[in-house]
Enzyme design. Structure first.
Site, PDB file in Angstrom:
ATOM      1  N   SER A 230       0.755  -1.236  -0.016  1.00 53.15           N
ATOM      2  CA  SER A 230      -0.089   0.031   0.114  1.00 53.15           C
ATOM      3  C   SER A 230       1.025   1.092   0.067  1.00 53.15           C
ATOM      4  CB  SER A 230      -0.732  -0.017   1.038  1.00 53.15           C
ATOM      5  OG  SER A 230      -1.739   1.025   1.032  1.00 53.15           O
ATOM      6  N   CYS A 231       0.088   2.152  -0.212  1.00 50.45           N
ATOM      7  CA  CYS A 231       0.966   3.710  -0.054  1.00 50.45           C
ATOM      8  C   CYS A 231      -0.212   4.799  -0.220  1.00 50.45           C
ATOM      9  CB  CYS A 231       1.938   3.725  -1.449  1.00 50.45           C
ATOM     10  SG  CYS A 231       1.061   3.667  -3.200  1.00 50.45           S
ATOM     11  N   GLY A 232       0.090   5.743  -0.843  1.00 53.08           N
ATOM     12  CA  GLY A 232      -0.991   6.909  -0.671  1.00 53.08           C
ATOM     13  C   GLY A 232      -1.917   6.740  -1.744  1.00 53.08           C
TER      14      GLY A 232
END
Length: 282
Positions: A236-238
């Site tokens: 995951s990330c932004g």
């Protein structure tokens, strides 16, 4: 069948230029909203076509650059002259950022021969690779037969169920954003991370010249983040772009993973999702 390495060096790409089945894709994209096409027209690898991340994503979703349907992806890349049997090499102008997302999109929709140029355009320049500039018309229609690999994608329900299912969540954002001590670049998002998540800022698996770490150094980066390579991982990330860098790194190590497409923009933008704000535990 031998698994294709997901990375190619500039030295290995140079002699492939001119092959009829080679398709080079400039995937430059910038979080600050700058148009990556400007980079493409200023300087690019000869023969490259430009993949517009926003135009090639689901424009109907309220979340940024979500995966499109298989039909929409097929139409987009076919119009660029890219077929599903082509030898596809993706790069970006910073080095290794958005190229990983486009690599993941191609893989998720069925392309078997797709690699990322390790170090991107800076590595190509350093290797003395030829360059061209100006506008460019796509090669013409091709046939990309897309089918979604659902095992490559995670949604919010998958992430919510991950801790109880023994699935690791690996967040590519900075340590400050993960801990909730630094602001999010998109307005309206809470700070922090998903419960039980581990943090591995994507830059930590890259070298100073924006190439991917290899071998023991790459394995050590994941181990330092608390990741067990024998257990499944959701990255995951932004907004799903730099998460793909972690998935690319895991692929280099021969490990599968899933990308949470909505990432923190979805999770942190809701009020019915649990969050933690404490720094990652060692």
């Amino acid at each position: 069948m031998t698994q294709l390495c997901p990375l190619i060096t500039a030295a290995d790409l140079k002699p492939l230029l001119g092959r009829p089945d080679l398709r080079i894709v400039d995937a430059s994209w910038h979080l600050d909203g700058r148009d990556g096409r400007v980079d493409f027209e200023r300087e690019r690898i000869p023969g490259a076509v430009f993949f517009d991340l926003e135009a090639g994503s689901d424009r109907s979703s309220p979340l940024p650059h979500m995966l499109p349907t298989a039909e929409a992806f097929a139409a987009h890349v076919s119009a660029l002259g890219i077929g599903d049997q082509d030898d596809i090499v993706v790069y970006d102008t910073p080095g290794l950022v958005s190229a990983a997302r486009i690599w993941w999109m191609f893989r998720t929709f069925g392309a078997d021969r797709v690699r990322v140029l390790d170090g991107g355009l800076p590595a190509w320049r350093a290797a003395g690779g030829a360059l061209e500039s100006g506008s460019r018309t796509p090669l013409g229609p091709a046939s990309f037969r897309a089918h979604l690999d659902a095992d490559a994608v995670a949604d919010r329900a998958d992430v919510a169920a991950a801790p109880d299912a023994g699935i690791q969540i690996l967040d590519a954002r900075s340590a400050g954003r993960f801990a909730g001590t630094a602001p999010e670049p998109r307005p309206g998002l809470r700070g922090g991370h998903m419960p039980g998540a581990c943090n591995l800022p994507f830059a930590d698996i890259l070298t100073p010249d924006s190439t991917m770490k290899r071998g023991a150094a790459l394995e050590a980066a994941f181990a330092a983040a608390g990741i067990d390579p024998d257990r499944p991982v959701i990255t995951s990330c932004g907004s799903g772009v730099t998460a793909a860098i972690l998935s690319l790194g895991l692929a280099v190590l021969g490990r599968p993973s899933r990308v949470y497409d909505g990432s923190w923009t979805e999770w942190g933008g809701r009020h019915d999702t649990a969050i933690e704000t404490s720094p990652i535990r060692s």
